[in-house]
Write an enzyme that holds these catalytic residues in place. Structure first.
Site, PDB file in Angstrom:
ATOM      1  N   CYS A  91      -8.865  -1.697 -11.904  1.00  0.00           N
ATOM      2  CA  CYS A  91      -8.485  -0.418 -11.513  1.00  0.00           C
ATOM      3  C   CYS A  91      -7.218  -0.906 -10.526  1.00  0.00           C
ATOM      4  CB  CYS A  91      -9.539   0.118 -10.678  1.00  0.00           C
ATOM      5  SG  CYS A  91     -10.180  -0.912  -9.181  1.00  0.00           S
ATOM      6  N   ARG A 126     -15.048   4.241  -3.817  1.00  0.00           N
ATOM      7  CA  ARG A 126     -14.813   2.905  -3.223  1.00  0.00           C
ATOM      8  C   ARG A 126     -15.259   3.252  -1.636  1.00  0.00           C
ATOM      9  NH1 ARG A 126      -9.404  -0.371  -3.513  1.00  0.00           N
ATOM     10  NH2 ARG A 126      -8.894   1.318  -1.910  1.00  0.00           N
ATOM     11  N   ASN A 129      -4.703  -6.348  -7.873  1.00  0.00           N
ATOM     12  CA  ASN A 129      -3.526  -6.253  -6.773  1.00  0.00           C
ATOM     13  C   ASN A 129      -3.932  -7.352  -5.691  1.00  0.00           C
ATOM     14  OD1 ASN A 129      -2.394  -3.849  -8.016  1.00  0.00           O
ATOM     15  ND2 ASN A 129      -3.377  -2.488  -6.435  1.00  0.00           N
ATOM     16  N   ASP A 130      -5.067  -7.240  -4.993  1.00  0.00           N
ATOM     17  CA  ASP A 130      -5.424  -8.107  -4.116  1.00  0.00           C
ATOM     18  C   ASP A 130      -5.881  -9.462  -4.776  1.00  0.00           C
ATOM     19  OD1 ASP A 130      -5.095  -7.141  -1.668  1.00  0.00           O
ATOM     20  OD2 ASP A 130      -7.218  -6.115  -1.437  1.00  0.00           O
ATOM     21  N   GLU A 187     -11.856  -8.971  -6.151  1.00  0.00           N
ATOM     22  CA  GLU A 187     -10.650  -9.078  -5.689  1.00  0.00           C
ATOM     23  C   GLU A 187     -10.301 -10.326  -4.948  1.00  0.00           C
ATOM     24  OE1 GLU A 187      -9.600  -5.606  -3.715  1.00  0.00           O
ATOM     25  OE2 GLU A 187     -11.743  -5.394  -2.721  1.00  0.00           O
ATOM     26  N   HIS A 198       0.715  -1.026   0.020  1.00  0.00           N
ATOM     27  CA  HIS A 198      -0.124  -0.068   0.164  1.00  0.00           C
ATOM     28  C   HIS A 198       1.063   1.311  -0.013  1.00  0.00           C
ATOM     29  CE1 HIS A 198      -3.417  -2.553   1.401  1.00  0.00           C
ATOM     30  NE2 HIS A 198      -3.770  -2.236   0.349  1.00  0.00           N
ATOM     31  N   ARG A 203       1.163  -9.481  -0.924  1.00  0.00           N
ATOM     32  CA  ARG A 203       1.863  -8.720  -1.548  1.00  0.00           C
ATOM     33  C   ARG A 203       2.719  -7.770  -0.816  1.00  0.00           C
ATOM     34  NH1 ARG A 203      -2.412  -4.021  -3.250  1.00  0.00           N
ATOM     35  NH2 ARG A 203      -3.652  -3.821  -1.335  1.00  0.00           N
ATOM     36  N   ARG A 237     -10.249   6.431  -3.748  1.00  0.00           N
ATOM     37  CA  ARG A 237      -9.722   5.707  -2.466  1.00  0.00           C
ATOM     38  C   ARG A 237     -10.282   6.395  -1.148  1.00  0.00           C
ATOM     39  NH1 ARG A 237      -4.743   4.559  -5.355  1.00  0.00           N
ATOM     40  NH2 ARG A 237      -4.692   2.353  -5.897  1.00  0.00           N
TER      41      ARG A 237
END
Length: 756
Positions: free
Chosen positions: A681, A511, A633-634, A610, A368, A644, A475
């Site tokens: 995204c 989100r 990503n997730d 995700e 992150h 990650r 975000r």
């Protein structure tokens, strides 16, 4: 001390006098070796300094042939001196010539000496040289003598670190401590930064090494230890930490280290026997610990040594009364932040206008903090070993976020070369800006929507600057992470309205709160979990704390009065979770309607994909949602069970692999079947090569970092999607033995003359 003349305190007092004398560096070193030899009744005392080429040069000696000074150069693996430097620990031998590593240089005349005591010259765990005493007679040096020599090595270390010895070196043979060097790591955020080092948790610089009053220093040390232990006790007894669980076990173990008698004894002995100040004693023990940590192979041992080093930092700050990091006002211009590791909130606490780059000892491309660095447009590199030990506050540094290179104290020619690269990048950015108003349409007429990821008000000008089609991922948690207290509904309302205003009618996808894991709110109770990425976070927290989620949704609905609103939920793992979250939105719409508020013209409700379980529920899910957005990503870390945030495994699997692309294609294909839009995204979309692959498997909407819009658009404008499909889709059935298709994609891009 056996045979010593006056003992270690006399030696240290005389060393202080020598350090204060206005003499040349060579004269000072010569006086130091004479003092040590006389005090320890040693026939030889020599100082070897580690050079930039990894060799050890004899810089001063008392007892060996004087003509060998600056002429004798040892390889790093040569002799006992090389062994001391390599292992970063003392070697004490009564019969040196019997040791398998023994070797000698005839020009020094040292073959007549039998006993040997060598100690490393250490600073921040880095070996800067070796200090040696020798005698003709066979003898084992006492612990007190070894302690005195290690203390003296600290004085030599400060001379080396200050750059005082650089004047004695021949060109190309400078001391390694302050030389220009570069290290290769992992590129976390694109861009080039030229600036000066700011340590995130700065080392305390010890200005007074030698104690004036040893009993007083011992008392200071005991007081600081008591204060540190009391702080740890309070931490354990606080309401958040008092409950049983693994977090308490971890803290109990940490507190146990704070009571470790062996560790405390070594620090006290460095004061009582070595004559050091309390903080210098802590630094010496800490430097020994860090040297062991850098050489440890066992992960458990490394973790324990990390704990001891952290305790040493805490104890030193208690002694010196220092804070951890500079305030916003104290942060210099062109700051390059250097840290072992860092959470996203800690990065956001720094003044973005003054921050130029970020270097981490740990960190991965999908952590992150890396995502936030990209969102802020800050060049960043991770996996730079011992960066906090190599860098000094104020050092010049270059961070190359495109190649993963970090230059410590770069030479003028390196700085000039990078200055030219910065100019070249500026010209390239100008070319990208020229594409701003050009629609993203491929060579064969396929239209793609490129949107940006955002999270703060300072991100909003990027919509206009990049010509993006909107915000594909806002975000909302970033507002919560930079606030000192939980943002009230009205504060959230004002932010969301500002975002919609700045978008100027372009779509914005909000989100809902994705907190938990490594995104911790400082004012909210943190629940320690063994696997936080799989734990109580995102929509799970929102559904369990409906007041929090309802407050946020209400703010969004009010902000979008008379306009279109897009809301998506993070980390949905089951269709039932989406149903509950959607019911909450409908309840808030009913509430606002009842109280006469202006309602959004349209509300689209979707979810992020995700969690792999959704791949098996897509038909049911697509009947309920208005849109989907893939969080690559997730999804990537969950597909491969590879954290990650864990550098050991985060780069183990390639997102441009056949299994990943097959999974992504199945999502967009299902969306097309149900006539529901699907975007991506994740950070994957910010890479031109990956964007080509995404277009080939059917994605027509992507949300990416603002800095990536130009390069990705330029690549897609030169792309023929039909050709890409023909080249890439057959690769998705590659045999398991070679699942990555990255090289094939690079070959395709090169053949099509597409810049990646």
């Amino acid at each position: 001390m056996r045979g010593a003349l006056g003992g270690p305190r006399v030696l240290l007092r005389r060393l202080r006098e020598v350090m204060a004398e206005p003499v040349s560096a060579q004269d000072r070193l010569d006086k130091i070796v004479v003092l040590i030899a006389a005090n320890m009744v040693a026939e030889v005392c020599s100082v070897y300094i580690l050079r930039v080429d990894g060799t050890l040069e004899l810089y001063a000696t008392e007892g060996l042939k004087r003509e060998a000074v600056h002429q004798t150069v040892l390889n790093a693996d040569e002799g006992l001196v090389g062994l001391v430097a390599r292992e970063a620990k003392p070697i004490n031998l009564s019969e040196a010539q019997d040791h398998p590593a023994f070797s000698f240089r005839p020009e020094t005349g040292e073959e007549i000496y039998h006993s040997f005591l060598g100690v490393p010259v250490l600073r921040a765990g880095n070996t800067l040289g070796v200090l040696v005493v020798q005698n003709r007679a066979s003898r084992t040096y006492s612990e007190e003598e070894e302690e005195a020599l290690q203390t003296t090595a600290m004085v030599v270390a400060e001379m080396v670190a200050s750059g005082e010895l650089s004047s004695l070196a021949r060109p190309g043979a400078e001391p390694a401590a302050r030389h220009s060097q570069h290290q290769s790591g992992i590129a976390l955020s694109d861009g080039i930064a030229l600036g000066h080092v700011v340590l995130h948790e700065p080392r305390v610089v010890i200005t007074n090494v030698i104690a004036d009053d040893v009993p007083k220093e011992l008392k200071r040390l005991d007081t600081a230890i008591s204060t540190m232990r009391a702080d740890l006790d309070r931490l354990l007894e606080s309401g958040e930490m008092a409950e049983d669980g693994e977090h308490r076990d971890v803290l109990e173990a940490y507190r146990m280290f704070g009571h470790d008698q062996g560790w405390m004894r070594r620090i006290r002995e460095a004061v009582s026997n070595g004559g050091l100040t309390a903080e210098a004693a802590v630094e010496r023990v800490q430097s020994d610990t860090r040297a062991r940590m850098l050489r440890a192979q066992d992960p458990y041992l490394r973790d324990r040594l990390h704990d001891l080093e952290d305790l040493a930092n805490r104890l030193m700050r208690v002694l010196m009364g220092r804070d951890h990091a500079p305030s916003r006002e104290q942060l210099p211009l062109n700051a390059v932040l250097v840290a072992r590791s860092m959470g996203p909130a800690a990065l956001l606490d720094y003044d973005r206008k003054r921050l130029r780059g970020l270097v981490l000892e740990e960190g991965s491309t999908t952590s992150h903090v890396a995502i936030v660095a990209r969102a802020l447009g800050i060049p960043a590199v991770g996996e730079i070993p011992n960066a906090t030990g190599i860098a000094e506050s104020g050092d010049a540094m270059i961070v190359d976020g495109s190649s993963g290179l970090v230059h410590f104290r770069p030479s003028p020619d390196i700085e000039a070369a990078y200055a030219e690269r910065v100019k070249l990048r500026a010209r390239r950015q100008a070319q990208y800006r020229a594409l701003r108003d050009r629609p993203c349409v491929t060579k064969d007429g396929q239209k793609l929507d490129l949107m940006i990821n955002a999270g703060l008000l300072i991100d909003l000008p990027h919509i206009e600057e990049t010509g993006a089609s909107g915000i594909g991922l806002f975000r909302t948690e970033l507002q919560f992470m930079v606030a000192n207290a939980f943002p009230r509904t009205n504060e959230q309302f004002l932010l969301y309205r500002s975002v919609l205003d700045a978008a100027g009618g372009k779509p914005v996808t909000f989100r809902t709160l994705d907190i938990g894991g490594d995104k911790v709110l400082p004012y909210m109770r943190n629940v320690e979990e063994e696997n936080p990425a799989l734990g109580w976070r995102a929509i799970r927290l929102g559904l369990d704390r409906p007041g929090l989620l309802r407050s946020q949704v209400r703010a969004m609905l009010r902000a979008a009065g008379g306009r279109q609103l897009r809301v998506m939920f993070p980390m949905i793992a089951a269709v039932e979770e989406f149903d509950k979250a959607k019911e909450l939105v409908e309840a808030e719409l009913t509430h606002l309607r009842r109280h006469g508020h202006s309602l959004p013209e349209r509300v689209d409700i979707g979810t992020m994909v995700e969690v792999p379980s959704l791949l098996l529920q897509l038909d049911d899910l697509l009947e309920r949602v208005d849109f989907l957005s893939v969080g690559s990503n997730d999804l990537m870390q969950f597909l491969y069970a590879a954290d990650r945030g864990n550098s050991r495994v985060s780069e183990r699997f390639d997102n441009l692999s056949a299994p990943v692309l097959r999974a992504l294609k199945s999502i967009v294909d299902k969306g097309r079947t149900h006539n529901k839009p699907v975007a991506l995204c994740g950070e994957m979309a910010s890479q031109p090569l990956a964007a080509i692959a995404l277009a080939a498997i059917g994605y027509r909407a992507m949300s990416l970092s603002p800095s990536a819009v130009g390069p990705v658009k330029a690549a897609l404008l030169d792309l023929d999607v039909k050709k890409a499909e023909a080249a890439i889709l057959p690769l998705l059935d590659k045999p398991v033995g070679s699942i990555s298709i990255r090289e094939e994609l690079k070959s395709f891009a090169a053949a099509e003359n597409i810049q990646i």
